[in-house]
Design an enzyme around this catalytic site. Structure first.
Site, mmCIF file in Angstrom:
data_model
loop_
_atom_site.group_PDB
_atom_site.id
_atom_site.type_symbol
_atom_site.label_atom_id
_atom_site.label_comp_id
_atom_site.label_asym_id
_atom_site.label_seq_id
_atom_site.Cartn_x
_atom_site.Cartn_y
_atom_site.Cartn_z
ATOM 1 N N MET A 268 0.985 1.538 -7.665
ATOM 2 C CA MET A 268 0.627 0.124 -7.537
ATOM 3 C C MET A 268 1.013 -0.417 -6.169
ATOM 4 O O MET A 268 2.131 -0.220 -5.697
ATOM 5 C CB MET A 268 1.328 -0.656 -8.652
ATOM 6 C CG MET A 268 1.031 -2.133 -8.641
ATOM 7 S SD MET A 268 -0.737 -2.454 -8.909
ATOM 8 C CE MET A 268 -0.940 -3.935 -7.922
ATOM 9 N N ASN A 270 1.892 -3.267 -4.834
ATOM 10 C CA ASN A 270 2.655 -4.511 -4.647
ATOM 11 C C ASN A 270 3.037 -4.701 -3.178
ATOM 12 O O ASN A 270 3.470 -3.767 -2.520
ATOM 13 C CB ASN A 270 3.931 -4.465 -5.471
ATOM 14 C CG ASN A 270 3.715 -3.885 -6.838
ATOM 15 O OD1 ASN A 270 2.934 -4.417 -7.605
ATOM 16 N ND2 ASN A 270 4.352 -2.761 -7.127
ATOM 17 N N HIS A 302 -3.748 5.632 -0.296
ATOM 18 C CA HIS A 302 -4.509 4.617 -1.035
ATOM 19 C C HIS A 302 -3.695 3.321 -1.150
ATOM 20 O O HIS A 302 -4.191 2.240 -0.834
ATOM 21 C CB HIS A 302 -4.865 5.173 -2.421
ATOM 22 C CG HIS A 302 -5.616 4.234 -3.305
ATOM 23 N ND1 HIS A 302 -6.989 4.285 -3.452
ATOM 24 C CD2 HIS A 302 -5.198 3.210 -4.085
ATOM 25 C CE1 HIS A 302 -7.370 3.334 -4.292
ATOM 26 N NE2 HIS A 302 -6.298 2.666 -4.695
ATOM 27 N N GLU A 303 -2.464 3.438 -1.603
ATOM 28 C CA GLU A 303 -1.653 2.228 -1.794
ATOM 29 C C GLU A 303 -1.355 1.572 -0.452
ATOM 30 O O GLU A 303 -1.358 0.349 -0.333
ATOM 31 C CB GLU A 303 -0.354 2.543 -2.543
ATOM 32 C CG GLU A 303 -0.540 3.261 -3.880
ATOM 33 C CD GLU A 303 -1.573 2.655 -4.807
ATOM 34 O OE1 GLU A 303 -1.771 1.430 -4.773
ATOM 35 O OE2 GLU A 303 -2.213 3.418 -5.561
ATOM 36 N N GLU A 325 -10.878 -1.856 -4.908
ATOM 37 C CA GLU A 325 -10.704 -0.461 -5.322
ATOM 38 C C GLU A 325 -11.768 0.473 -4.746
ATOM 39 O O GLU A 325 -11.470 1.547 -4.249
ATOM 40 C CB GLU A 325 -10.643 -0.349 -6.847
ATOM 41 C CG GLU A 325 -9.435 -1.050 -7.469
ATOM 42 C CD GLU A 325 -8.086 -0.601 -6.911
ATOM 43 O OE1 GLU A 325 -8.027 0.444 -6.219
ATOM 44 O OE2 GLU A 325 -7.075 -1.292 -7.153
HETATM 45 N N1 PHE Z 1 -4.182 -1.061 -8.311
HETATM 46 C C1 PHE Z 1 -3.677 0.256 -8.572
HETATM 47 C C2 PHE Z 1 -4.371 1.174 -7.574
HETATM 48 O O1 PHE Z 1 -5.527 1.441 -7.647
HETATM 49 C C3 PHE Z 1 -3.931 0.789 -9.924
HETATM 50 C C4 PHE Z 1 -3.244 0.061 -11.030
HETATM 51 C C5 PHE Z 1 -3.944 -0.822 -11.813
HETATM 52 C C6 PHE Z 1 -1.945 0.317 -11.305
HETATM 53 C C7 PHE Z 1 -3.333 -1.481 -12.851
HETATM 54 C C8 PHE Z 1 -1.325 -0.311 -12.357
HETATM 55 C C9 PHE Z 1 -2.029 -1.219 -13.131
HETATM 56 O O2 PHE Z 1 -3.836 1.590 -6.635
HETATM 57 ZN ZN ZN Z 2 -6.262 0.991 -5.799
#
Ligand code: PHE
Ligand code: ZN
Length: 876
Positions: A268, A270, A302-303, A325
């Site tokens: 994730m 964040n 990706h993150e 995404e």
């Molecule tokens: N947004 C995250 C990603 O694609 C995926 C994710 C979605 C993680 C929902 C946790 C909950 O990198």
């Molecule tokens: Zn993502």
């Protein structure tokens, strides 16, 4: 849990928020029984919206302790609390709203909001988890500046992290300490994060082109501190790549990654504090495979890439999920292509897309890249939104070419920085920089389904003309019976009989180009006529997989073999081999002793003995299409027949090419230490592929090769490849090696996941009962998503013969697990129930049995919205 039928949320109902929250001040007091969250919100009316005077904040599972507005405690008549939120009736135009709530992270098994993973606290707020922490406008178009203070026991939780930069630490006499973090960038609540635990970190630094020094930190549990180097190296590569390829640099003083064992997804993004499933951080040659190393590199990237595509510019609403995404997946795909073997990366991505996304598009769960409705947003983190979304961005790059595409993304970053926007906004930038009209192209976002291109060719020697006729058709999907024509970038080349590219000149054009031509298919039926063609060419179609479509062209076997040998594009070469193998395999499902064309075996031999080309690419070419992909090509999936056909072709190839396979195996041995670079990975893939053919011979000498490779224990890639081949066999060594592996790795949860998967995939009559027994194993836990995926998920979606057993035992097993899991973790349960969404693809008896399970699940009282949505839509 459900009481009524869940409501459906529609894109067309989007309204801007009536209120905005400029600042959020949070104070967490983390305890062993409960956690207290105090929040101070600076709220004001949204000048861009029509305001009703009533404020409705999201909030779930919060116990109210205190609530006040502008310092005045609210009377019970001034607000209402229900299961889903808090309503305040008479809102001033602007105010400070303070609340104090009690939450129970220790009881949070859904892993959404604040929860515990082992001894540490962590959060997961995307998509709608923040509302389980405090009352808020939990929607991505509300962006706020966050300050977070965390108070916790000093010994248990020496490390306290949140988004942004750390301000100050205070030790207090009572054995507690507290730290305040401040994030200067406004962000939606789904990007909030908090971590507390006894963690160790490795540290590095990166200097951006503008001269900013960034501290990079990866936090893990103490025993894993020596497994972070690959993740750190990947992060540095990703930062440099984004600076070079997109002109994007990082914006805070510190970038943190934390690995946790209990996580619903991969990772994730964040802001400033990524939280990762430990599977995508921890690696050493002894414990992680080549795939794991590659997975870490791409997920770390990706993150990181999300910092710009997702965080600085975020989504207006969750229907726009692919805005961040799809774009970020495209970016990470290109990054991985640049780090390793570009051709192989493309093949792997296409393989995944065809196996999962095409299947989703052909199922009751089919939905557009930008869905127009949902019940539970967590159900829309799909291969369509992610992988097809990435293809849709890739097509825009294909249509524009790299320079214009870069201009388009530059404009996007400049125009929308700090905003919450839509996929239309992104496409608009591409349209503006190119001066092109993208209105037809946008159907890729709104229409579901995989377009099919039917192609025929006509060579007119007298006129030296060659015409390709292209007809497009897209099958109906739920709610979309008729589709308008797509704009499809269709890359083609023409090869002469010596395998050389022919000059390409379309009728009406002044000159010819050599190499690939990007045709644009926009009508239902369209002709492209090439002039100056003096012999019948072999067409190379959809080079580089330039669009996410299915192509039908009537190649002869000979033409496919020719492409396998001569086509310059790696994807097309691989695809020719797949098409040919698929033809033979499907023929032999119907007629088990149908002849295997000698030319096919010869083409294989030629590839095997070709020491020139990229080993990794060769390994792809020599891998037969998967059982599930073959099933997708049949009217009705014949699980047993496909399995038999594939095994027997492998055996035939192994018998005929034994010597070549053996020398391939030996020649690709390397005594050097492990390195996860493209060349070494290619050698290992090829070598282990050779072994997987040879094992079909039931030759004790081959079994011994596997055992030796296992015992040599050079790295996890080779150990696991050998072990999985032995584990399939009915030989005493199978149990011995599994036990030895277990003894060696029982304290490493990620390696235990592999051990579970291996046994779940084993091709043996007793696999289901072994899986059931393994669920009682001390290393297994239903509360840990990785464990569920590696045992239950692997069996149900990776072991077709076992799962689809004619007596329905596999379906019963899955139905039981879904219900058992749903009470703990609806997201994981819902991923599992999805496996049955494709029940229509099987024979009548199996259909009945799968349907019966779905109906049983639907009838169960109190099932989650997540599972309800999938089960009910599957039956529609
Ligand atoms: N947004 C995250 C990603 O694609 C995926 C994710 C979605 C993680 C929902 C946790 C909950 O990198
Ligand atoms: Zn993502």
């Amino acid at each position: 849990m459900l009481r009524d039928t869940p409501t459906t949320i529609y894109l067309k109902d989007y309204r801007p928020p009536e209120y905005l929250i400029d600042r959020v001040d949070l104070t967490f007091e983390l305890g062993e029984e409960e956690t207290r969250v105090r929040s101070v919100l600076q709220i004001r009316e949204n000048p861009a919206a029509e305001v009703s005077g009533v404020l409705r904040l999201h909030g779930e599972q919060l116990e109210l302790i205190a609530l006040s507005l502008d310092g005045r405690p609210l009377q019970a008549t001034e607000y209402q609390v229900d299961d889903e939120g808090l309503t305040i009736q008479q809102m001033p135009a602007q105010c400070i709203l303070e609340s104090d709530v009690r939450i129970l992270p220790q009881k949070n098994t859904a892993l959404e909001g604040l929860y515990k993973s082992g001894t540490m606290f962590c959060t997961q707020c995307e998509a709608e988890g923040f509302r389980k922490i405090t009352w808020f406008l939990d929607r991505p178009d509300v962006m706020s500046r966050f300050t977070t203070t965390i108070r916790a026991d000093r010994i248990r939780y020496p490390v306290l992290l949140s988004n942004g930069n750390p301000l100050n630490e205070i030790q207090t006499d009572d054995g507690m300490h507290q730290i305040t973090w401040e994030d200067p960038f406004p962000k939606p609540a789904y990007l909030f994060a908090l971590v507390a635990g006894d963690l160790r970190s490795i540290e590095a630094s990166h200097t951006t082109p503008s001269g900013r020094d960034v501290a990079l930190k990866i936090y893990v549990e103490p025993e894993n501190i020596d497994k972070c180097d690959h993740a750190m190296a990947s992060l540095k590569h990703a930062m440099a790549w984004d600076e070079r390829c997109y002109g994007r640099e990082y914006d805070l003083d510190i970038y943190m990654v934390v690995a946790v064992n209990d996580f619903n997804m991969g990772a994730m993004e964040n802001k400033g504090l990524n939280i990762f499933n430990s599977k995508y951080v921890l690696a050493s040659p002894e414990t992680a495979t080549d795939r794991d190393f590659q997975g870490i590199e791409s997920v770390i990237a990706h993150e990181y890439f999300h910092n710009w595509t997702g965080n600085r510019i975020t989504c207006r609403d969750w229907f726009q999920l692919s805005l961040k995404e799809g774009l970020t997946v495209f970016r990470d795909q290109e990054f991985s292509a640049d780090m390793g073997s570009r051709g192989v990366k493309r093949i792997e991505d296409v393989r995944l897309l065809r196996a999962h996304q095409f299947a989703e598009d052909a199922s009751p769960m089919a939905h557009p890249v930008r869905p127009d409705s949902y019940m539970e947003i967590n159900n829309f983190y799909t291969v369509t939104v992610y992988e097809k979304g990435a293809e849709v961005v890739r097509m825009q790059a294909n249509l524009l070419g790299s320079d214009l595409y870069r201009k388009g993304t530059d404009l996007y970053f400049e125009r929308f920085d700090g905003q919450a926007v839509t996929t239309d906004d992104f496409v608009q930038c591409m349209a503006e920089v190119s001066g092109r009209d993208f209105s037809q192209f946008k159907r890729w976002y709104s229409q579901a389904g995989t377009p099919e291109l039917k192609i025929s060719s006509d060579f007119q020697p007298e006129q030296q003309r060659y015409t390709l006729t292209v007809a497009q058709h897209c099958p109906a999907t739920p709610g979309q019976p008729d589709k308008a024509a797509f704009l499809i970038p269709f890359a083609v080349g023409l090869l002469d009989k010596n395998g050389n590219e022919m000059p390409l000149q379309l009728q009406g054009e002044a000159e010819a180009i050599t190499g690939t031509r990007m045709l644009e298919v926009s009508e239902r039926r369209q002709q492209f006529t090439f002039i100056g063609i003096n012999e019948r060419p072999v067409p190379a179609l959809l080079r580089g997989f330039s669009a996410p479509v299915k192509v039908q062209y009537d190649y002869s076997d000979e033409e496919l073999m020719f492409l396998m040998a001569a086509e310059p594009d790696g994807f097309c070469r691989w695809d020719a081999a797949q098409t040919l193998a698929q033809r033979i395999l499907l023929k032999r499902v119907a007629t088990p002793d149908a002849e295997i064309p000698a030319g096919f075996v010869e083409a294989f031999r030629k590839a095997l003995t070709d020491r020139e080309s990229d080993q990794a690419l060769l390994a792809e070419v020599l891998t037969l299409p998967s059982e599930s992909y073959l099933g997708d090509q049949m009217k009705e999936v014949d699980v047993e027949g496909i399995h038999r056909s594939r095994e027997s072709l492998k055996r035939h190839l192994a018998l005929t090419l034994k010597d070549e396979l053996l020398s391939l195996y030996h020649d690709n041995y390397s005594a050097d230490g492990y390195a996860p670079d493209a060349v070494s990975i290619g050698r290992r893939s090829l070598r282990n592929l050779a072994l997987s053919y040879l094992i079909q011979l039931d030759d004790p000498a081959v079994l011994q090769l596997c055992i030796d490779q296992f015992r040599a224990g050079q790295n996890m890639t080779d150990v696991l490849a050998a072990l999985s081949l032995v584990a399939d066999k009915d030989v005493p060594e199978a149990e011995q090696l599994l036990e030895q592996f277990y003894q060696q790795w029982k304290n490493d949860p990620l390696v235990m996941d592999k051990w579970f998967t291996l046994q779940a995939l084993a091709n043996r009559p007793d696999t289901l009962s072994r899986v059931e027994n393994l669920m009682k194993h001390p290393a297994f836990s239903l509360a840990n998503p990785n464990k569920v995926r590696s045992l239950i998920g692997a069996f149900c979606s990776g072991n077709a013969v076992g799962f689809h057993a004619a007596d329905g035992s596999g379906y019963q097993f899955l139905g039981d697990r879904v219900l058992e899991l749903d009470g703990m973790n609806p997201q994981v349960a819902s991923r599992m129930v999805r496996i049955m969404a494709r029940w229509q693809r099987y024979d009548k008896q199996r259909q009945q049995m799968m349907k019966a399970q779905l109906e049983r699940i639907l009838k169960t009282e109190g099932i989650s919205r997540d599972v309800f949505e999938i089960a009910s839509k599957s039956l529609e």
